[in-house]
Design a protein around this motif. Structure first.
Motif, PDB file in Angstrom:
ATOM      1  N   ARG A  20       0.858  -0.890  -0.127  1.00 39.84           N
ATOM      2  CA  ARG A  20      -0.138  -0.100   0.317  1.00 39.84           C
ATOM      3  C   ARG A  20       0.633   1.524   0.201  1.00 39.84           C
ATOM      4  N   LEU A  21       0.387   2.493  -0.593  1.00 44.24           N
ATOM      5  CA  LEU A  21       1.148   3.045  -0.261  1.00 44.24           C
ATOM      6  C   LEU A  21       0.801   3.983   1.051  1.00 44.24           C
ATOM      7  N   ARG A  22       1.971   4.903   1.567  1.00 41.63           N
ATOM      8  CA  ARG A  22       1.370   5.134   3.028  1.00 41.63           C
ATOM      9  C   ARG A  22       2.932   6.218   3.224  1.00 41.63           C
ATOM     10  N   PRO A  23       2.139   7.363   3.020  1.00 42.27           N
ATOM     11  CA  PRO A  23       2.951   8.294   3.558  1.00 42.27           C
ATOM     12  C   PRO A  23       3.037   9.360   4.766  1.00 42.27           C
ATOM     13  N   ARG A  24       4.698   8.960   5.099  1.00 43.73           N
ATOM     14  CA  ARG A  24       4.277   9.622   6.681  1.00 43.73           C
ATOM     15  C   ARG A  24       3.310  10.089   7.575  1.00 43.73           C
ATOM     16  N   PHE A  25       3.070  11.411   6.404  1.00 41.66           N
ATOM     17  CA  PHE A  25       2.223  12.876   7.088  1.00 41.66           C
ATOM     18  C   PHE A  25       0.547  12.126   7.518  1.00 41.66           C
ATOM     19  N   MET A  26       0.320  10.854   7.076  1.00 48.79           N
ATOM     20  CA  MET A  26      -1.353  11.038   6.450  1.00 48.79           C
ATOM     21  C   MET A  26      -1.398  10.013   7.730  1.00 48.79           C
ATOM     22  N   ALA A  27      -2.965  10.125   8.153  1.00 50.04           N
ATOM     23  CA  ALA A  27      -3.457   8.871   9.407  1.00 50.04           C
ATOM     24  C   ALA A  27      -4.196   8.170   8.851  1.00 50.04           C
ATOM     25  N   ASP A  28      -4.527   6.609   9.279  1.00 50.06           N
ATOM     26  CA  ASP A  28      -5.242   5.658   8.938  1.00 50.06           C
ATOM     27  C   ASP A  28      -5.736   5.843   8.049  1.00 50.06           C
ATOM     28  N   LYS A  29      -7.676   6.814   8.754  1.00 50.95           N
ATOM     29  CA  LYS A  29      -8.692   6.359   7.410  1.00 50.95           C
ATOM     30  C   LYS A  29      -7.923   7.611   6.326  1.00 50.95           C
ATOM     31  N   ALA A  30      -7.328   8.603   6.338  1.00 52.96           N
ATOM     32  CA  ALA A  30      -6.878   8.847   5.231  1.00 52.96           C
ATOM     33  C   ALA A  30      -5.897   8.105   3.882  1.00 52.96           C
ATOM     34  N   VAL A  31      -5.222   7.163   4.775  1.00 52.23           N
ATOM     35  CA  VAL A  31      -4.112   6.430   4.239  1.00 52.23           C
ATOM     36  C   VAL A  31      -4.996   5.291   3.811  1.00 52.23           C
ATOM     37  N   GLU A  32      -6.169   4.849   3.895  1.00 51.78           N
ATOM     38  CA  GLU A  32      -7.181   3.650   3.103  1.00 51.78           C
ATOM     39  C   GLU A  32      -7.861   5.063   2.235  1.00 51.78           C
ATOM     40  N   ALA A  33      -7.909   5.377   2.211  1.00 52.46           N
ATOM     41  CA  ALA A  33      -9.583   6.630   1.462  1.00 52.46           C
ATOM     42  C   ALA A  33      -8.118   7.040   0.122  1.00 52.46           C
ATOM     43  N   LEU A  34      -7.011   7.237   0.303  1.00 53.68           N
ATOM     44  CA  LEU A  34      -5.598   7.481  -0.745  1.00 53.68           C
ATOM     45  C   LEU A  34      -5.377   6.017  -1.478  1.00 53.68           C
ATOM     46  N   ASN A  35      -5.461   4.768  -0.860  1.00 55.31           N
ATOM     47  CA  ASN A  35      -5.358   3.828  -1.433  1.00 55.31           C
ATOM     48  C   ASN A  35      -6.547   3.115  -2.132  1.00 55.31           C
ATOM     49  N   ARG A  36      -7.769   3.345  -1.708  1.00 56.40           N
ATOM     50  CA  ARG A  36      -8.584   3.020  -3.269  1.00 56.40           C
ATOM     51  C   ARG A  36      -9.006   4.309  -3.437  1.00 56.40           C
ATOM     52  N   ASP A  37      -8.452   5.154  -3.652  1.00 57.97           N
ATOM     53  CA  ASP A  37      -7.961   6.148  -4.914  1.00 57.97           C
ATOM     54  C   ASP A  37      -6.754   5.664  -5.757  1.00 57.97           C
ATOM     55  N   LEU A  38      -5.836   5.195  -5.288  1.00 62.26           N
ATOM     56  CA  LEU A  38      -4.867   4.573  -6.118  1.00 62.26           C
ATOM     57  C   LEU A  38      -5.179   3.711  -6.910  1.00 62.26           C
ATOM     58  N   LEU A  39      -6.012   2.830  -6.180  1.00 62.64           N
ATOM     59  CA  LEU A  39      -5.947   0.551  -7.436  1.00 62.64           C
ATOM     60  C   LEU A  39      -7.250   1.686  -8.478  1.00 62.64           C
ATOM     61  N   ALA A  40      -7.974   2.910  -7.919  1.00 58.56           N
ATOM     62  CA  ALA A  40      -8.736   2.866  -8.873  1.00 58.56           C
ATOM     63  C   ALA A  40      -8.687   3.838  -9.464  1.00 58.56           C
ATOM     64  N   ALA A  41      -7.719   4.667  -9.975  1.00 60.35           N
ATOM     65  CA  ALA A  41      -6.869   5.465 -10.795  1.00 60.35           C
ATOM     66  C   ALA A  41      -5.756   4.610 -11.889  1.00 60.35           C
ATOM     67  N   VAL A  42      -5.340   3.738 -10.947  1.00 64.64           N
ATOM     68  CA  VAL A  42      -4.353   2.244 -11.786  1.00 64.64           C
ATOM     69  C   VAL A  42      -5.205   1.695 -12.533  1.00 64.64           C
ATOM     70  N   ASN A  43      -6.402   1.439 -12.239  1.00 62.66           N
ATOM     71  CA  ASN A  43      -7.484   0.608 -13.267  1.00 62.66           C
ATOM     72  C   ASN A  43      -7.856   1.281 -14.059  1.00 62.66           C
ATOM     73  N   ALA A  44      -8.869   2.522 -13.718  1.00 60.15           N
ATOM     74  CA  ALA A  44      -9.323   3.342 -14.677  1.00 60.15           C
ATOM     75  C   ALA A  44      -7.967   3.323 -16.213  1.00 60.15           C
ATOM     76  N   SER A  45      -7.304   3.917 -15.625  1.00 63.98           N
ATOM     77  CA  SER A  45      -5.854   4.351 -16.287  1.00 63.98           C
ATOM     78  C   SER A  45      -5.912   2.916 -17.834  1.00 63.98           C
ATOM     79  N   GLY A  46      -6.523   1.853 -17.838  1.00 63.42           N
ATOM     80  CA  GLY A  46      -6.467   0.782 -19.284  1.00 63.42           C
ATOM     81  C   GLY A  46      -5.559   0.566 -19.267  1.00 63.42           C
ATOM     82  N   ARG A  47      -4.413   1.024 -17.963  1.00 58.57           N
ATOM     83  CA  ARG A  47      -3.111   0.129 -18.117  1.00 58.57           C
ATOM     84  C   ARG A  47      -2.401  -0.567 -17.526  1.00 58.57           C
ATOM     85  N   ALA A  48      -3.536  -1.174 -16.360  1.00 62.67           N
ATOM     86  CA  ALA A  48      -3.157  -2.207 -16.030  1.00 62.67           C
ATOM     87  C   ALA A  48      -4.384  -2.485 -15.245  1.00 62.67           C
ATOM     88  N   PHE A  49      -3.942  -4.042 -14.310  1.00 61.15           N
ATOM     89  CA  PHE A  49      -5.693  -4.354 -13.820  1.00 61.15           C
ATOM     90  C   PHE A  49      -4.960  -4.997 -12.349  1.00 61.15           C
TER      91      PHE A  49
END
Length: 494
Positions: A420-449
């Motif tokens: 997972r993506l885990r920037p040090r300055f982020m709280a746990d709930k923000a980290v979960e949202a960040l990784n959900r957004d990261l996965l969605a962005a990767v899959n929406a790109s069509g370049r990987a799933f």
């Protein structure tokens, strides 16, 4: 009323068979050449195909060329492309030239070997290839036909699970009586595939009698004997009967490995059926360096692995091996008069009727497909295939761990990396949202799933390497894509 077109009157015309089949082969060859040009994950809206197709079936047939044109235009854009080299989701569903050739032979010969006489060689070839698989996996002789065990090729692990649960249930009820079903208990970990809960329900185990046992990071999320022993002792004290225990080698979410030998000793102590679920990672056990994960298999009653996942065998093919086939055939067999093998009574002691090893009566000639794969690539080629993917996953795990913004959530097993993506300055709930957004962005790109899992309240991204056409450049590209999308999200404060 007019006569039917000639081709409709002769649907299996040897003269047109080759031409039409070749057109499909050519179509698929072009598809594989260009599969990496499609968005890996389908980007379509629900109901799209219904809007494109007429409401009723055609009255007259079309040419194969026109049908394939429609596949190109209407079908391919709505598929998630499992054979894309950038498909890293779920677990792989391997395809191969040999797997396709075997599938063509299975479909083309189109025999239905439910009893020995229905196609003797089909039955016996299946016995040969499941014994080959048992040997390749390093399993003890008790899982081979010559050792009193044996195997069968099912369509999926789900079928194998139901069959073994039914066998375990009837073995127990032969002593308890049918009313004893309310006492039977099934045990699995919180990492075990949900198939086992579904299977237990199908065979009549009360939902309240399914135990989901907690695992932890301390054991690598593998199920331990201590946890199982405690749960069984509590149930026995309440007058319940420990029926069935699942040990998984390579869990779906994290690739975790249960301790088979330890669990086997607990199962033996209480007369509990032990099943080893190696659907994904069982393929790796053909490599000597991974056979240790099946240590203790001699204590198990059954084991299943799916050649259609990581063993270059096109869907569908699940290899179920059992130590005592009679327990399963007692639970699943039927013997109607119209299926008796008339005129072959003297041979029956040496034959197998696979209808009694499965849920359905009818069955496909899957054995020829697995046989072609093993013949075409050999054990050495299959080991090289497995090791190649593991090396790619090792590289990916290394670069993730080296980037201070990311973390590897659990140590890699086999070719699955959970991170997972885990920037040090982020709280746990923000980290979960960040990784959900990261996965969605990767899959929406069509370049990987890729897909995800949640463990200890952590949203984890999974990258499962295993595609037949996946090369290191595709894994590198996936890492570059992840970094690109991570940079975008962090820069925008998402």
């Amino acid at each position: 009323m007019g006569s039917l077109p000639l081709e409709a009157m002769m649907p299996l015309n040897p003269d047109s068979f080759a031409g039409e089949s070749s057109a499909v082969v050519d179509f698929l060859a072009d598809y594989y050449r260009n599969v990496d040009k499609y968005p890996v994950m389908a980007n379509t809206q629900p109901g799209t195909i219904r809007k494109l197709l007429p409401e009723a079936a055609p009255e007259l047939g079309d040419s194969m060329d026109r049908i394939l044109d429609d596949v190109q235009r209407d079908i391919l854009p709505g598929l998630t492309h499992w054979q894309s080299p950038s498909f890293f989701a779920y677990f792989p569903a391997n395809a191969s030239t040999a797997g396709f050739a075997g599938e063509m032979l299975s479909a083309g010969l189109n025999v239905v070997p439910f009893v020995w006489t229905a196609s003797p060689v089909a039955t016996e070839l299946e016995q040969v290839v499941v014994d080959w698989m048992a040997s390749l996996l390093g399993l003890p002789e008790r899982f081979h036909f010559k050792g009193g065990g044996g195997g069968v090729l099912h369509g999926s692990t789900c079928e194998a699970v139901v069959c073994t649960l039914a066998a375990a249930r009837d073995r127990a009820l032969s002593k308890l009586g049918h009313e004893g079903i309310l006492k039977l208990v099934v045990y699995a970990s919180d990492q075990t595939h949900a198939t086992f809960q579904k299977g237990a329900s199908i065979v009549g185990i009360p939902p309240a009698n399914f135990r989901i046992l907690r695992t932890s990071a301390n054991s690598g999320y593998g199920l331990t004997a201590t946890i199982v022993q405690r749960a069984i002792e509590e149930d026995v004290a309440r007058g319940l009967v420990p029926l069935y225990l699942c040990a998984t080698v390579g869990t779906t979410g994290l690739g975790a490995i249960d301790r088979v030998r330890e669990l086997g000793h607990v199962a033996r102590r209480y007369g509990t059926w032990l099943h080893i679920d190696a659907a994904y990672a069982g393929s790796a056990a053909i490599c000597p360096e991974f056979q240790g994960h099946l240590d203790g298999a001699e204590l198990a009653d059954s084991l299943s692995m799916n050649p259609h996942k990581w063993f270059l065998t096109n869907m569908d093919c699940c290899c179920l091996l059992v130590a005592n086939p009679t327990t399963m055939t007692d639970a699943l067999s039927t013997d109607p008069e119209y299926l008796k093998n008339v005129g072959t009574a003297s041979k029956m002691a040496e034959t197998v009727d696979y209808k009694d090893w499965q849920i359905a009566l009818s069955r496909r000639f899957r054995a020829i497909k697995l046989w072609v794969v093993l013949r075409r690539y050999g054990a050495a080629g299959m080991r090289a295939h497995i090791r190649r993917h593991i090396q790619m996953a090792e590289w990916f795990e290394h670069v993730v761990a080296a980037d201070e913004r990311f973390e590897v959530v659990v140590p890699r097993n086999f070719s699955l990396v959970c991170f997972r993506l885990r920037p040090r300055f982020m709280a746990d709930k923000a980290v979960e949202a960040l990784n959900r957004d990261l996965l969605a962005a990767v899959n929406a790109s069509g370049r990987a799933f890729m897909t995800h899992f949640v463990v200890d309240d952590k949203f984890v991204i999974r990258l499962a390497v295993g595609g037949s056409m996946t090369e290191m450049r595709h894994v590198r590209a996936a890492w570059e894509l992840l970094k690109e999308k991570a940079n975008d999200l962090i820069a925008t404060g998402c």
